[in-house]
Design an enzyme around this catalytic site. Structure first.
Site, PDB file in Angstrom:
ATOM      1  N   HIS A  91       3.991  27.700  36.120  1.00  0.00           N
ATOM      2  CA  HIS A  91       3.889  29.150  35.911  1.00  0.00           C
ATOM      3  C   HIS A  91       2.955  29.718  36.970  1.00  0.00           C
ATOM      4  O   HIS A  91       1.802  29.311  37.072  1.00  0.00           O
ATOM      5  CB  HIS A  91       3.362  29.473  34.511  1.00  0.00           C
ATOM      6  CG  HIS A  91       3.334  30.944  34.220  1.00  0.00           C
ATOM      7  ND1 HIS A  91       4.391  31.595  33.612  1.00  0.00           N
ATOM      8  CD2 HIS A  91       2.387  31.890  34.470  1.00  0.00           C
ATOM      9  CE1 HIS A  91       4.087  32.886  33.505  1.00  0.00           C
ATOM     10  NE2 HIS A  91       2.883  33.083  34.010  1.00  0.00           N
ATOM     11  N   CYS A  92       3.466  30.648  37.758  1.00  0.00           N
ATOM     12  CA  CYS A  92       2.692  31.200  38.869  1.00  0.00           C
ATOM     13  C   CYS A  92       2.157  32.583  38.501  1.00  0.00           C
ATOM     14  O   CYS A  92       2.950  33.504  38.267  1.00  0.00           O
ATOM     15  CB  CYS A  92       3.556  31.288  40.125  1.00  0.00           C
ATOM     16  SG  CYS A  92       2.681  31.993  41.551  1.00  0.00           S
ATOM     17  N   PRO A  93       0.846  32.773  38.449  1.00  0.00           N
ATOM     18  CA  PRO A  93       0.302  34.090  38.114  1.00  0.00           C
ATOM     19  C   PRO A  93       0.570  35.127  39.191  1.00  0.00           C
ATOM     20  O   PRO A  93       0.568  36.326  38.907  1.00  0.00           O
ATOM     21  CB  PRO A  93      -1.198  33.822  37.960  1.00  0.00           C
ATOM     22  CG  PRO A  93      -1.461  32.600  38.778  1.00  0.00           C
ATOM     23  CD  PRO A  93      -0.220  31.768  38.665  1.00  0.00           C
ATOM     24  N   THR A  97       5.510  34.976  36.589  1.00  0.00           N
ATOM     25  CA  THR A  97       6.588  34.264  35.909  1.00  0.00           C
ATOM     26  C   THR A  97       6.569  32.825  36.400  1.00  0.00           C
ATOM     27  O   THR A  97       5.703  32.439  37.190  1.00  0.00           O
ATOM     28  CB  THR A  97       7.951  34.920  36.171  1.00  0.00           C
ATOM     29  OG1 THR A  97       8.945  34.297  35.343  1.00  0.00           O
ATOM     30  CG2 THR A  97       8.355  34.784  37.636  1.00  0.00           C
TER      31      THR A  97
END
Length: 366
Positions: A91-93, A97
């Site tokens: 999960h990439c901030p 998403t």
């Protein structure tokens, strides 16, 4: 600021200046395009209530309580997206998403073009800074005016911009190298961890050696992500695998690892309340100082709760809160201070968790 210095050094009235400006703008366009495409496309989610079309194959898959369906091969549930993500990597901030099946290529392109643009910009900014610091060596236009003229504020912004550019080059560039290396092996960050555990765990005599099913060779691995063809492609549910494996080779290994993990679980009673704060100062300085360096959740607990603990450190434990009322509800898991729990019925802690804590203590001493 790079654009300002570019127009000072190479005016667009010259062919070289126009080419330099065009390349610099292309970096920006490609970076922003792939960034927003990664955000808009998303990773792709497994439909709610999904199950395999062939009856009986459910036994090879994990069941997701929150999505009310089975997890497709290579998919994992993201607690932040609250969905099962196809080919979940992480999960990439930055894109708010997950990086997964649909946006993996755009995400990697973004990681590539951003450092490229910053390298270009850094050369322009550093060159401008050198000229500003060496007044006698100014390059002059034909009319006798210096090529680089910036105010004190401009000078400060140039220095600050160089720092930002170098930061992006190092941080994003390293992430690109990591991601590209995973693509070459057709692995995700989560799958790399599963493979590591598969190779290290003790296997029954009846089990064959584990073979990762999705490594098709680096050329086909690149095609699968960047240039899918009719022979090498996926719909996010089914994936091309090597001849000696099937669609459920990895999922069966996951089920075995989950079963072994459950055998190591220890039930602990909560004897102190815990609010779920990341820095629980009321539990002591040692607990705060040794917080887990992870973005995993912390779970609020009350006296009387029961937690299934699967791993631990010296001052923290990771476990799942036992839901006493409705077992169909999603289970809450995360870290909590070790001092809040007590072994249930004076039962000794499992040897595996003890070993983890002892290893952590040994690392602290070293």
């Amino acid at each position: 600021m790079s654009l300002t210095c570019t127009l000072i050094w190479w005016p667009i009235s010259t062919a070289g200046g126009l080419l330099n400006l065009s390349i610099f703008i292309i970096w920006d366009i490609l970076t922003l395009y792939n960034y927003f495409m990664a955000v808009i496309n998303g990773p792709g989610f497994v439909p709610h209530g999904w199950k395999p079309k062939v009856a009986g194959e459910e036994k090879f898959l994990q069941y997701c309580v929150e999505c009310k369906g089975h997890k497709a091969p290579r998919s994992h549930h993201c607690r932040k997206c609250k969905r099962c993500v196809m080919k979940m990597d992480h999960h990439c901030p930055w894109i708010n998403t997950c990086c997964g099946y649909l946006n993996h290529a755009n995400f990697i392109y973004f990681l590539f073009f951003a450092p490229c643009g910053c390298i270009h910009g850094a050369f322009i900014l550093i060159g401008s800074l050198i000229q500003l610091l060496n007044n006698p060596y100014y390059l002059y236009h034909m009319n006798g005016e210096p090529m680089v003229q910036l105010s004190i504020l401009g000078f400060i912004i140039v220095v600050f911009s160089i720092g930002l550019a170098v930061g992006v080059i190092v941080a994003v560039g390293m992430l690109f190298c990591i991601q590209f290396h995973e693509v070459l092996k057709n692995e995700t960050a989560i799958e790399s961890w599963i493979i590591e555990k598969a190779k290290s765990r003790e296997r029954d005599p009846s089990e064959s050696e584990f073979i990762y099913p999705y490594n098709l060779g680096w050329k086909n691995n690149l095609k699968l992500v960047f240039w899918p063809t009719d022979e090498i492609k996926s719909n996010g549910i089914s994936w091309p695998v090597i001849d000696s494996c099937n669609q459920y080779t990895l999922t069966v290994e996951q089920l075995i690892q989950k079963a072994q993990k459950k055998e190591r679980v220890v039930l602990l009673d909560i004897v102190q309340n815990y609010s779920g704060y990341w820095f629980p100062f009321s539990k002591g300085c040692r607990v705060v100082y040794n917080i887990p360096c992870s973005d995993e959740a912390r779970i609020p607990l009350s006296v009387g709760d029961v937690v299934e603990v699967s791993r631990g450190r010296r001052y923290w434990l990771y476990g799942t809160k036992v839901n006493k009322e409705d077992t169909d509800q999603p289970r809450v898991r995360g870290w909590f201070p070790r001092c809040c729990a007590r072994e249930r019925n004076t039962k000794e802690m499992s040897q595996d968790i003890k070993s983890e804590i002892e290893d952590e203590n040994e690392k602290k001493k070293n």
